[in-house]
Scaffold this motif. Sequence first.
Motif, PDB file in Angstrom:
ATOM      1  N   THR A 111       0.659  -1.141   0.022  1.00  0.00           N
ATOM      2  CA  THR A 111       0.209  -0.006  -0.055  1.00  0.00           C
ATOM      3  C   THR A 111       0.862   1.162  -0.056  1.00  0.00           C
ATOM      4  O   THR A 111       0.352   2.368  -0.273  1.00  0.00           O
ATOM      5  CB  THR A 111      -0.736  -0.079   1.273  1.00  0.00           C
ATOM      6  N   GLY A 112       1.985   1.241   0.435  1.00  0.00           N
ATOM      7  CA  GLY A 112       2.851   2.171   0.486  1.00  0.00           C
ATOM      8  C   GLY A 112       2.655   2.971   1.929  1.00  0.00           C
ATOM      9  O   GLY A 112       3.312   4.138   2.030  1.00  0.00           O
ATOM     10  N   ILE A 113       1.716   2.654   2.709  1.00  0.00           N
ATOM     11  CA  ILE A 113       1.379   3.236   4.043  1.00  0.00           C
ATOM     12  C   ILE A 113       2.200   2.533   4.960  1.00  0.00           C
ATOM     13  O   ILE A 113       2.577   1.464   4.916  1.00  0.00           O
ATOM     14  CB  ILE A 113       0.128   2.899   4.552  1.00  0.00           C
ATOM     15  N   ASP A 114       2.906   3.321   5.865  1.00  0.00           N
ATOM     16  CA  ASP A 114       3.659   2.871   7.017  1.00  0.00           C
ATOM     17  C   ASP A 114       3.019   2.761   8.313  1.00  0.00           C
ATOM     18  O   ASP A 114       2.825   3.794   8.803  1.00  0.00           O
ATOM     19  CB  ASP A 114       4.977   3.848   7.215  1.00  0.00           C
ATOM     20  N   PRO A 115       2.416   1.510   8.599  1.00  0.00           N
ATOM     21  CA  PRO A 115       1.676   1.482   9.936  1.00  0.00           C
ATOM     22  C   PRO A 115       2.386   1.409  10.915  1.00  0.00           C
ATOM     23  O   PRO A 115       3.570   1.443  11.172  1.00  0.00           O
ATOM     24  CB  PRO A 115       1.031   0.285   9.471  1.00  0.00           C
ATOM     25  N   LEU A 116       1.646   2.165  12.036  1.00  0.00           N
ATOM     26  CA  LEU A 116       2.221   1.956  13.282  1.00  0.00           C
ATOM     27  C   LEU A 116       2.459   0.725  13.823  1.00  0.00           C
ATOM     28  O   LEU A 116       1.368  -0.149  13.903  1.00  0.00           O
ATOM     29  CB  LEU A 116       1.376   2.806  14.341  1.00  0.00           C
ATOM     30  N   THR A 117       3.701   0.290  14.447  1.00  0.00           N
ATOM     31  CA  THR A 117       3.700  -1.414  14.575  1.00  0.00           C
ATOM     32  C   THR A 117       4.120  -1.465  16.127  1.00  0.00           C
ATOM     33  O   THR A 117       4.741  -0.725  16.670  1.00  0.00           O
ATOM     34  CB  THR A 117       4.795  -1.941  13.717  1.00  0.00           C
ATOM     35  N   VAL A 118       3.303  -2.248  16.775  1.00  0.00           N
ATOM     36  CA  VAL A 118       3.394  -2.650  18.106  1.00  0.00           C
ATOM     37  C   VAL A 118       3.776  -4.074  18.555  1.00  0.00           C
ATOM     38  O   VAL A 118       3.064  -4.832  18.125  1.00  0.00           O
ATOM     39  CB  VAL A 118       2.406  -2.244  19.056  1.00  0.00           C
ATOM     40  N   SER A 119       5.047  -4.245  18.972  1.00  0.00           N
ATOM     41  CA  SER A 119       5.449  -5.505  19.584  1.00  0.00           C
ATOM     42  C   SER A 119       5.065  -5.725  20.788  1.00  0.00           C
ATOM     43  O   SER A 119       5.328  -5.141  21.634  1.00  0.00           O
ATOM     44  CB  SER A 119       6.827  -5.795  19.387  1.00  0.00           C
ATOM     45  N   GLN A 121      16.703  -7.150  18.546  1.00  0.00           N
ATOM     46  CA  GLN A 121      16.114  -6.820  17.307  1.00  0.00           C
ATOM     47  C   GLN A 121      16.850  -5.621  16.393  1.00  0.00           C
ATOM     48  O   GLN A 121      16.965  -4.804  16.857  1.00  0.00           O
ATOM     49  CB  GLN A 121      14.721  -6.465  17.654  1.00  0.00           C
ATOM     50  N   PRO A 122      16.574  -5.846  15.201  1.00  0.00           N
ATOM     51  CA  PRO A 122      17.231  -4.703  14.371  1.00  0.00           C
ATOM     52  C   PRO A 122      16.363  -3.391  14.465  1.00  0.00           C
ATOM     53  O   PRO A 122      15.159  -3.621  14.639  1.00  0.00           O
ATOM     54  CB  PRO A 122      17.099  -5.557  12.947  1.00  0.00           C
ATOM     55  N   ALA A 123      16.844  -2.342  14.398  1.00  0.00           N
ATOM     56  CA  ALA A 123      16.148  -1.233  14.352  1.00  0.00           C
ATOM     57  C   ALA A 123      15.137  -1.116  13.344  1.00  0.00           C
ATOM     58  O   ALA A 123      15.142  -1.429  12.229  1.00  0.00           O
ATOM     59  CB  ALA A 123      17.233   0.088  14.433  1.00  0.00           C
ATOM     60  N   GLY A 124      14.130  -0.444  13.715  1.00  0.00           N
ATOM     61  CA  GLY A 124      13.128  -0.384  12.629  1.00  0.00           C
ATOM     62  C   GLY A 124      12.131  -1.580  12.572  1.00  0.00           C
ATOM     63  O   GLY A 124      11.150  -1.386  11.789  1.00  0.00           O
ATOM     64  N   THR A 125      12.159  -2.412  13.307  1.00  0.00           N
ATOM     65  CA  THR A 125      11.264  -3.641  13.405  1.00  0.00           C
ATOM     66  C   THR A 125      10.134  -3.448  13.928  1.00  0.00           C
ATOM     67  O   THR A 125       9.100  -3.845  13.419  1.00  0.00           O
ATOM     68  CB  THR A 125      12.101  -4.808  14.110  1.00  0.00           C
ATOM     69  N   PHE A 126      10.075  -2.596  15.001  1.00  0.00           N
ATOM     70  CA  PHE A 126       8.737  -2.105  15.742  1.00  0.00           C
ATOM     71  C   PHE A 126       8.762  -0.698  15.844  1.00  0.00           C
ATOM     72  O   PHE A 126       9.990  -0.066  16.042  1.00  0.00           O
ATOM     73  CB  PHE A 126       8.580  -2.734  16.787  1.00  0.00           C
ATOM     74  N   ASP A 127       7.755  -0.133  16.093  1.00  0.00           N
ATOM     75  CA  ASP A 127       7.735   1.455  16.274  1.00  0.00           C
ATOM     76  C   ASP A 127       7.728   1.623  17.817  1.00  0.00           C
ATOM     77  O   ASP A 127       8.173   2.193  18.709  1.00  0.00           O
ATOM     78  CB  ASP A 127       6.616   2.194  15.718  1.00  0.00           C
ATOM     79  N   LEU A 128       6.708   0.555  18.635  1.00  0.00           N
ATOM     80  CA  LEU A 128       6.640   0.563  19.920  1.00  0.00           C
ATOM     81  C   LEU A 128       6.885  -0.808  20.455  1.00  0.00           C
ATOM     82  O   LEU A 128       6.473  -1.678  19.772  1.00  0.00           O
ATOM     83  CB  LEU A 128       5.261   0.835  20.418  1.00  0.00           C
ATOM     84  N   VAL A 129       7.217  -1.174  21.664  1.00  0.00           N
ATOM     85  CA  VAL A 129       7.192  -2.331  22.134  1.00  0.00           C
ATOM     86  C   VAL A 129       6.305  -2.145  23.594  1.00  0.00           C
ATOM     87  O   VAL A 129       6.693  -1.324  24.527  1.00  0.00           O
ATOM     88  CB  VAL A 129       8.703  -2.850  22.680  1.00  0.00           C
ATOM     89  N   VAL A 130       5.466  -3.141  23.981  1.00  0.00           N
ATOM     90  CA  VAL A 130       4.854  -2.999  25.175  1.00  0.00           C
ATOM     91  C   VAL A 130       5.535  -4.307  25.999  1.00  0.00           C
ATOM     92  O   VAL A 130       5.572  -5.328  25.488  1.00  0.00           O
ATOM     93  CB  VAL A 130       3.344  -3.209  24.933  1.00  0.00           C
ATOM     94  N   ASP A 131       5.777  -3.595  27.134  1.00  0.00           N
ATOM     95  CA  ASP A 131       6.381  -4.825  28.164  1.00  0.00           C
ATOM     96  C   ASP A 131       5.318  -5.199  29.075  1.00  0.00           C
ATOM     97  O   ASP A 131       4.677  -4.303  29.838  1.00  0.00           O
ATOM     98  CB  ASP A 131       7.434  -3.781  28.933  1.00  0.00           C
ATOM     99  N   HIS A 132       4.995  -6.546  29.142  1.00  0.00           N
ATOM    100  CA  HIS A 132       4.113  -6.977  29.974  1.00  0.00           C
ATOM    101  C   HIS A 132       4.638  -7.710  31.043  1.00  0.00           C
ATOM    102  O   HIS A 132       5.983  -8.106  31.290  1.00  0.00           O
ATOM    103  CB  HIS A 132       3.473  -8.184  29.184  1.00  0.00           C
ATOM    104  N   PRO A 133       4.213  -7.550  32.221  1.00  0.00           N
ATOM    105  CA  PRO A 133       4.592  -8.145  33.628  1.00  0.00           C
ATOM    106  C   PRO A 133       4.582  -9.425  33.536  1.00  0.00           C
ATOM    107  O   PRO A 133       3.822  -9.969  32.928  1.00  0.00           O
ATOM    108  CB  PRO A 133       3.486  -7.717  34.795  1.00  0.00           C
TER     109      PRO A 133
END
Length: 132
Positions: A9-17, A37-49
């Motif tokens: 699509t050419g759209i750069d989506p927000l990615t969350v791991s 993880q290589p840079a650019g793999t995800f935009d955000l990472v959520v840390d779960h307890p």
Amino acid sequence: MAARFKEKTGIDPLTVSQTTCRGGSGTVHLSALPSAQPAGTFDLVVDHPCERFTRGRPPWRQETGDQVVDIPLTLRPIKGWRVIEVCRRSSHFGSVDRVAIRPGVNVALILPLGRYGLTIIDLREIMGEQGP
């Protein structure tokens, strides 16, 4: 999947791991990208307890007011696995709690107040004498 979406699509989506981080904190929060993880793999990472259990059960059930109920020794398996399912007597909407137990493991039921019926499934009978 996000990379395929961007390619098509050419759209750069927000990615969350949410798969790479398990932290020591008691709350969910944003975290730094793991160094593996290589840079650019995800935009955000959520840390779960880290998960914590009491007698094999999640504590949030007790926090909502449900009560720990011991499984009588007579219902515990001597060999193999057994499933104990608890249903309200006045409802046809499925189980209130269900646990799989094996010999020597002290797992409890967690139930709200009420009257219940039990279903006991001995997996050795279903799967043959070997069982799981």
